[in-house]
Design a protein around this motif. Structure first.
Motif, PDB file in Angstrom:
ATOM      1  N   ASP A 250       0.826  -1.199   0.000  1.00 37.50           N
ATOM      2  CA  ASP A 250       0.000   0.000   0.000  1.00 37.50           C
ATOM      3  C   ASP A 250       0.863   1.252   0.000  1.00 37.50           C
ATOM      4  OD1 ASP A 250      -2.589  -0.916   0.049  1.00 37.50           O
ATOM      5  OD2 ASP A 250      -2.449  -1.431   2.157  1.00 37.50           O
ATOM      6  N   VAL A 251       0.246   2.355  -0.424  1.00 35.95           N
ATOM      7  CA  VAL A 251       0.986   3.609  -0.491  1.00 35.95           C
ATOM      8  C   VAL A 251       1.527   4.015   0.884  1.00 35.95           C
ATOM      9  CG1 VAL A 251       0.785   6.051  -1.004  1.00 35.95           C
ATOM     10  CG2 VAL A 251      -0.282   4.403  -2.494  1.00 35.95           C
ATOM     11  N   SER A 252       0.738   3.812   1.927  1.00 33.46           N
ATOM     12  CA  SER A 252       1.177   4.239   3.257  1.00 33.46           C
ATOM     13  C   SER A 252       2.356   3.405   3.747  1.00 33.46           C
ATOM     14  CB  SER A 252       0.022   4.122   4.241  1.00 33.46           C
ATOM     15  OG  SER A 252      -0.468   2.810   4.241  1.00 33.46           O
TER      16      SER A 252
ATOM     17  N   ALA B 276       5.811   4.225   1.857  1.00 38.87           N
ATOM     18  CA  ALA B 276       6.625   5.299   2.413  1.00 38.87           C
ATOM     19  C   ALA B 276       7.516   4.771   3.530  1.00 38.87           C
ATOM     20  CB  ALA B 276       5.724   6.414   2.925  1.00 38.87           C
TER      21      ALA B 276
ATOM     22  N   HIS C 165       9.511  -0.065 -11.465  1.00 42.00           N
ATOM     23  CA  HIS C 165       8.880   0.526 -12.642  1.00 42.00           C
ATOM     24  C   HIS C 165       8.245   1.866 -12.268  1.00 42.00           C
ATOM     25  CE1 HIS C 165       5.312  -1.310 -10.776  1.00 42.00           C
ATOM     26  NE2 HIS C 165       4.665  -0.351 -11.363  1.00 42.00           N
TER      27      HIS C 165
ATOM     28  N   GLY D  24       8.023   7.500  -9.191  1.00 41.07           N
ATOM     29  CA  GLY D  24       7.839   8.188  -7.922  1.00 41.07           C
ATOM     30  C   GLY D  24       8.673   7.546  -6.818  1.00 41.07           C
TER      31      GLY D  24
ATOM     32  N   GLN E 137      12.488   8.190  -7.397  1.00 37.46           N
ATOM     33  CA  GLN E 137      12.916   9.521  -6.993  1.00 37.46           C
ATOM     34  C   GLN E 137      13.539   9.528  -5.603  1.00 37.46           C
ATOM     35  OE1 GLN E 137      10.680  13.560  -7.443  1.00 37.46           O
ATOM     36  NE2 GLN E 137       9.590  12.332  -5.975  1.00 37.46           N
ATOM     37  N   TYR E 138      12.974   8.719  -4.721  1.00 34.59           N
ATOM     38  CA  TYR E 138      13.450   8.720  -3.343  1.00 34.59           C
ATOM     39  C   TYR E 138      14.620   7.782  -3.115  1.00 34.59           C
ATOM     40  CZ  TYR E 138       9.534  11.560  -2.102  1.00 34.59           C
ATOM     41  OH  TYR E 138       8.671  12.597  -2.020  1.00 34.59           O
TER      42      TYR E 138
ATOM     43  N   SER F  31      -0.685  10.367 -15.223  1.00 34.91           N
ATOM     44  CA  SER F  31      -1.554   9.379 -14.588  1.00 34.91           C
ATOM     45  C   SER F  31      -1.528   9.476 -13.074  1.00 34.91           C
ATOM     46  CB  SER F  31      -1.171   7.969 -15.043  1.00 34.91           C
ATOM     47  OG  SER F  31       0.100   7.639 -14.570  1.00 34.91           O
ATOM     48  N   ILE F  32      -0.588  10.186 -12.506  1.00 38.76           N
ATOM     49  CA  ILE F  32      -0.589  10.307 -11.038  1.00 38.76           C
ATOM     50  C   ILE F  32      -0.528  11.775 -10.661  1.00 38.76           C
ATOM     51  CG2 ILE F  32       0.824   9.961  -8.985  1.00 38.76           C
ATOM     52  CD1 ILE F  32       1.183   7.153  -9.721  1.00 38.76           C
TER      53      ILE F  32
ATOM     54  N   GLU G 266      -6.322   1.338   2.585  1.00 41.32           N
ATOM     55  CA  GLU G 266      -5.228   0.387   2.713  1.00 41.32           C
ATOM     56  C   GLU G 266      -5.768  -1.025   2.572  1.00 41.32           C
ATOM     57  OE1 GLU G 266      -2.182   1.585   5.969  1.00 41.32           O
ATOM     58  OE2 GLU G 266      -4.055   2.504   6.508  1.00 41.32           O
ATOM     59  N   SER G 267      -4.852  -1.990   2.383  1.00 41.10           N
ATOM     60  CA  SER G 267      -5.356  -3.354   2.254  1.00 41.10           C
ATOM     61  C   SER G 267      -5.949  -3.805   3.580  1.00 41.10           C
ATOM     62  CB  SER G 267      -4.253  -4.301   1.794  1.00 41.10           C
ATOM     63  OG  SER G 267      -3.079  -4.069   2.507  1.00 41.10           O
TER      64      SER G 267
ATOM     65  N   SER H 166       0.265  -2.231 -10.346  1.00 42.76           N
ATOM     66  CA  SER H 166       1.262  -3.126 -10.929  1.00 42.76           C
ATOM     67  C   SER H 166       1.285  -3.086 -12.450  1.00 42.76           C
ATOM     68  CB  SER H 166       1.069  -4.573 -10.453  1.00 42.76           C
ATOM     69  OG  SER H 166       0.012  -5.182 -11.127  1.00 42.76           O
TER      70      SER H 166
ATOM     71  N   HIS I  57      -5.659   1.546  -4.003  1.00 45.82           N
ATOM     72  CA  HIS I  57      -4.999   2.065  -2.803  1.00 45.82           C
ATOM     73  C   HIS I  57      -4.215   3.314  -3.135  1.00 45.82           C
ATOM     74  CE1 HIS I  57      -1.711  -0.509  -4.406  1.00 45.82           C
ATOM     75  NE2 HIS I  57      -0.997   0.531  -4.055  1.00 45.82           N
ATOM     76  N   ASP I  58      -4.238   3.711  -4.400  1.00 43.02           N
ATOM     77  CA  ASP I  58      -3.410   4.827  -4.836  1.00 43.02           C
ATOM     78  C   ASP I  58      -4.248   6.094  -4.919  1.00 43.02           C
ATOM     79  OD1 ASP I  58      -1.699   6.554  -5.967  1.00 43.02           O
ATOM     80  OD2 ASP I  58      -1.038   5.216  -7.560  1.00 43.02           O
ATOM     81  N   ILE I  59      -4.189   6.908  -3.884  1.00 41.39           N
ATOM     82  CA  ILE I  59      -5.096   8.055  -3.808  1.00 41.39           C
ATOM     83  C   ILE I  59      -4.720   9.114  -4.850  1.00 41.39           C
ATOM     84  CG2 ILE I  59      -3.801   9.308  -2.017  1.00 41.39           C
ATOM     85  CD1 ILE I  59      -6.609   9.990  -0.820  1.00 41.39           C
ATOM     86  N   MET I  60      -3.439   9.180  -5.228  1.00 41.37           N
ATOM     87  CA  MET I  60      -3.053  10.212  -6.180  1.00 41.37           C
ATOM     88  C   MET I  60      -3.636   9.951  -7.564  1.00 41.37           C
ATOM     89  SD  MET I  60      -1.555  12.094  -4.189  1.00 41.37           S
ATOM     90  CE  MET I  60      -0.617  13.405  -4.922  1.00 41.37           C
ATOM     91  N   SER I  61      -3.551   8.700  -8.042  1.00 46.06           N
ATOM     92  CA  SER I  61      -4.112   8.465  -9.369  1.00 46.06           C
ATOM     93  C   SER I  61      -5.635   8.484  -9.304  1.00 46.06           C
ATOM     94  CB  SER I  61      -3.586   7.167  -9.984  1.00 46.06           C
ATOM     95  OG  SER I  61      -3.967   6.067  -9.239  1.00 46.06           O
TER      96      SER I  61
ATOM     97  N   LYS J 148      -6.756  11.901  -9.971  1.00 45.70           N
ATOM     98  CA  LYS J 148      -6.668  12.324 -11.364  1.00 45.70           C
ATOM     99  C   LYS J 148      -7.901  11.929 -12.167  1.00 45.70           C
ATOM    100  CE  LYS J 148      -2.927  14.437 -12.918  1.00 45.70           C
ATOM    101  NZ  LYS J 148      -1.790  14.468 -12.159  1.00 45.70           N
TER     102      LYS J 148
ATOM    103  N   LEU K 183      -2.565   9.876   3.980  1.00 47.75           N
ATOM    104  CA  LEU K 183      -2.425   9.068   2.763  1.00 47.75           C
ATOM    105  C   LEU K 183      -1.781   9.893   1.653  1.00 47.75           C
ATOM    106  CD1 LEU K 183      -5.695   7.013   2.109  1.00 47.75           C
ATOM    107  CD2 LEU K 183      -3.437   6.158   2.647  1.00 47.75           C
TER     108      LEU K 183
ATOM    109  N   ALA L 108       1.869  10.431   2.224  1.00 43.10           N
ATOM    110  CA  ALA L 108       2.709   9.239   2.066  1.00 43.10           C
ATOM    111  C   ALA L 108       2.977   8.920   0.605  1.00 43.10           C
ATOM    112  CB  ALA L 108       2.039   8.038   2.737  1.00 43.10           C
TER     113      ALA L 108
ATOM    114  N   PRO M  18       4.317   9.462  -3.153  1.00 41.87           N
ATOM    115  CA  PRO M  18       5.340  10.276  -3.804  1.00 41.87           C
ATOM    116  C   PRO M  18       4.778  11.084  -4.968  1.00 41.87           C
ATOM    117  CG  PRO M  18       5.719   7.924  -4.220  1.00 41.87           C
ATOM    118  CD  PRO M  18       4.451   8.036  -3.461  1.00 41.87           C
ATOM    119  N   THR M  19       5.241  12.320  -5.128  1.00 41.72           N
ATOM    120  CA  THR M  19       4.905  13.085  -6.329  1.00 41.72           C
ATOM    121  C   THR M  19       6.196  13.330  -7.086  1.00 41.72           C
ATOM    122  OG1 THR M  19       4.721  14.833  -4.700  1.00 41.72           O
ATOM    123  CG2 THR M  19       2.775  14.402  -6.033  1.00 41.72           C
TER     124      THR M  19
END
Lengths: 264, 320
Positions: A188-190, A193, A215, A218, A221-222, A263-264, B46-47, B186, B215-219, B222, B256, B259, B261-262
């Motif tokens: 998960d995204v959280s 991080a 792949h 984002g 980058q880190y 896309s993001i 989250e999962s 994925s 789970h990807d709040i950024m996309s 969009k 969220l 956490a 990345p941009t």
């Protein structure tokens, strides 16, 4: 940590591939499928290099070559000054002891019938390193897990905790190089991080050289000082991450960055 | 403005699973939301937060040991009312489902043509020729060349093509609501962009409603008209897509976003401390309280749902 001038990993014009059935799965004739084509790459001591590519670009194959698991058809692979594939097996193991590896999928990479304690102990037994208890306690502290975890089975752990266990297992024998295959793609995204911060934390604390495959730009980058863009088995662009991001020269890299932004 | 038709409406929906000792583990504790026709609705979390269970409830593929409470309507048809479920005439025909991993969602022993034929034959009794005709339409709609693809087995398609084929298959039944579980996770950035464009096109041309689980709040920000943020089986924040991401109200949503990345803007990544509660563990009051830096004494009581700036938030900080 400063980046040294010593080369930790060096690939020289490496071509690697697999044999596949020529036509139809029943065929006895085998055809060579070249996955990596004439790849040259240098990773310096104390550097963080990220290999970015889409699926099928050959990035996992590149890791297999570095890890001593796939003998390239042509080219030289030098890890810490030793040419890996020309050494006899016993010597090769000694060189590769300095490499820690975190496999791709934390849900598949831990033996479900072994308690975490025994999964962590495996590299120590294989390499004949003593003081397992002390080492296990130390790496679990490093990856911020409590010692209770040792008595759990993998199914008792969440994805993020499993990934921490895998990272702990990869650094338990004090490697100089840490190799990670898509460390966050299953998370998960959280949690992502947390893992990114953990990898960077270990990089500083343990003076590691880090080679990551991903792949996800984002994430890259880190984790990247330097980025290598792999496309269809060839390195199409290479440079400091910020430079690649802000002034990409290759058309594929441009497309990759544009579509990621959109896309993001 | 044309009248809004509600595609999906959930009122106090609760879904749980029976364990081996006949105890109910509630995966969805309280979910009330509305999806109108032609809307893209995103469920983010989250999962283990229960988001796939909501998707399965809408698609009508809950397992037999699932227990339900509350109501779920699909185009005014009650499919869940209290403990009763009735998906007759809805499952497949009105709602269809794109599984998380298209590679496993397609039967490896059938060619693409067969996949369409068996679906359309079992739902509508179509013959082979008619089924191929329909499948050609939908395959070209998702940008696949029917002449090439129809004879292929799933393993001969690339990941992106498999995903498109699975979407075409889901649409071919004439479904008005499509539930897609992690459609963009994925896959590579190039493919993801193509897929997002495809989904937006389909929404515009076919007026289907999309229920995306991610789970990807950024996309999600969009592409979605509406985002609902789920945590421990409850919807903590529901609002317009772009607003939820740019100005999160609930602390969980904010964390969220922090956490994620941009690209091109290297902020410090702040992960969310702690872990979500395990299934079956009930946290009194606000479920996010143990991980929330802004928790105060009021949070031990369950927070009400309040409307703030046209959004709905479950948090005590916005009460009064």
């Amino acid at each position: 940590m400063s980046v040294g001038s010593k080369v930790a990993i060096k690939l020289e014009r490496v071509t690697a591939g697999y044999l596949t059935a020529a036509r139809g799965w029943r065929s006895l004739r085998r055809r060579l499928e070249v996955v990596l084509n004439n790849v040259s790459l240098e990773v310096y001591n104390g550097e963080r290099v990220v290999i970015i590519g889409e699926s099928g670009s050959g990035k996992s194959t590149l890791l297999r070559v570095v890890l001593g698991l796939l003998k390239p058809l042509r080219g030289r692979v030098v890890v810490l000054g030793k040419e890996v594939y020309s050494l006899p097996w016993s010597e090769r193991v000694r060189v590769l002891r300095a490499v820690g590896y975190v496999p791709q999928d934390p849900y598949k990479a831990l033996n479900p019938s072994l308690k975490i304690r025994y999964s962590l102990m495996e590299p120590l037994e294989a390499l004949g390193i003593g003081d397992p208890e002390g080492r296990m306690a130390r790496v679990l502290r490093l990856v911020q897990l409590s010692e209770e975890v040792m008595n759990y089975y993998p199914t008792d752990l969440s994805g993020g905790m499993r990934q921490r266990v895998l990272i702990a297992r990869a650094v338990i024998h004090d490697p100089e190089i840490l190799v990670l295959d898509e460390p966050t793609s299953a998370l998960d995204v959280s949690i992502q991080a947390q893992i990114i911060n953990l990898i960077n934390d270990l990089y500083e604390k343990l003076n590691l050289t880090v080679l990551v495959v991903t792949h996800d730009l984002g994430v890259a980058q880190y984790l990247a000082d330097r980025a290598v863009i792999l496309y269809k088995g060839e390195i199409v662009e290479e440079g400091f991450f910020e430079d690649v991001l802000h002034s990409p020269r290759n058309n594929y890299t441009k497309l990759l960055i544009k579509s990621y932004r959109a896309s993001i | 403005m044309e009248a809004m038709v509600l595609a999906v409406k959930a009122v106090g929906l609760r879904v749980g699973y029976l364990d081996s000792e006949e105890n109910v583990l509630w995966a969805v504790r309280e979910a009330s939301f509305e999806v109108s026709e032609g809307e893209i609705f995103c469920l983010v979390g989250e999962s283990g937060c229960g988001k796939s269970t909501v998707g399965n409830a809408i698609a009508g593929i809950l397992p037999p040991h699932a227990v339900t409470e509350g109501e779920l309507h699909i185009f005014d048809r009650p499919v869940i009312q209290g403990g009763r479920m009735n998906y007759n005439g809805v499952r497949g025909r009105i709602v269809s489902y794109v599984p998380q991993n298209p590679g496993t969602g397609l039967n490896p022993y059938y060619t693409v043509e067969d996949q369409f034929y068996y679906v359309l034959n079992s739902l509508y009794g179509l013959g082979r020729r008619k089924a191929v005709e329909v499948s050609r339409n939908y395959l070209s709609l998702v940008g696949l060349d029917p002449d090439r693809v129809l004879d292929y087995y799933p393993h001969e398609l690339s990941g992106g093509m498999q995903q498109r084929a699975a979407i075409a298959l889901a649409l071919s039944t004439g479904a008005r609501v499509v539930v897609a579980d992690e459609p963009t996770s994925s896959i590579d950035a190039n493919l993801r962009l193509q897929l997002i464009k495809l989904l937006l096109d389909l929404r515009d041309s076919q007026r289907i409603s999309l229920f995306l689980i991610t789970h990807d709040i950024m996309s999600a920000g969009k592409i979605c008209d509406t985002i609902a943020v789920m945590y421990a089986g409850r919807l903590l924040e529901v609002g317009r897509g772009s607003e939820v991401v740019t100005e999160p109200l609930h602390q969980y949503t904010r964390m969220l976003v922090d956490a994620a990345p941009t690209l091109g803007f290297k902020k410090a990544l702040r992960s969310i401390p702690g872990e979500p509660p395990r299934p079956g563990v009930v946290v009194e009051g606000c479920a996010f309280r143990p991980r929330c830096p802004w928790a105060f004494e009021k949070c031990v009581e369950a927070p009400p749902r309040v409307g703030v700036f046209g959004r709905e938030v479950e948090c005590w900080r916005y009460v009064g």
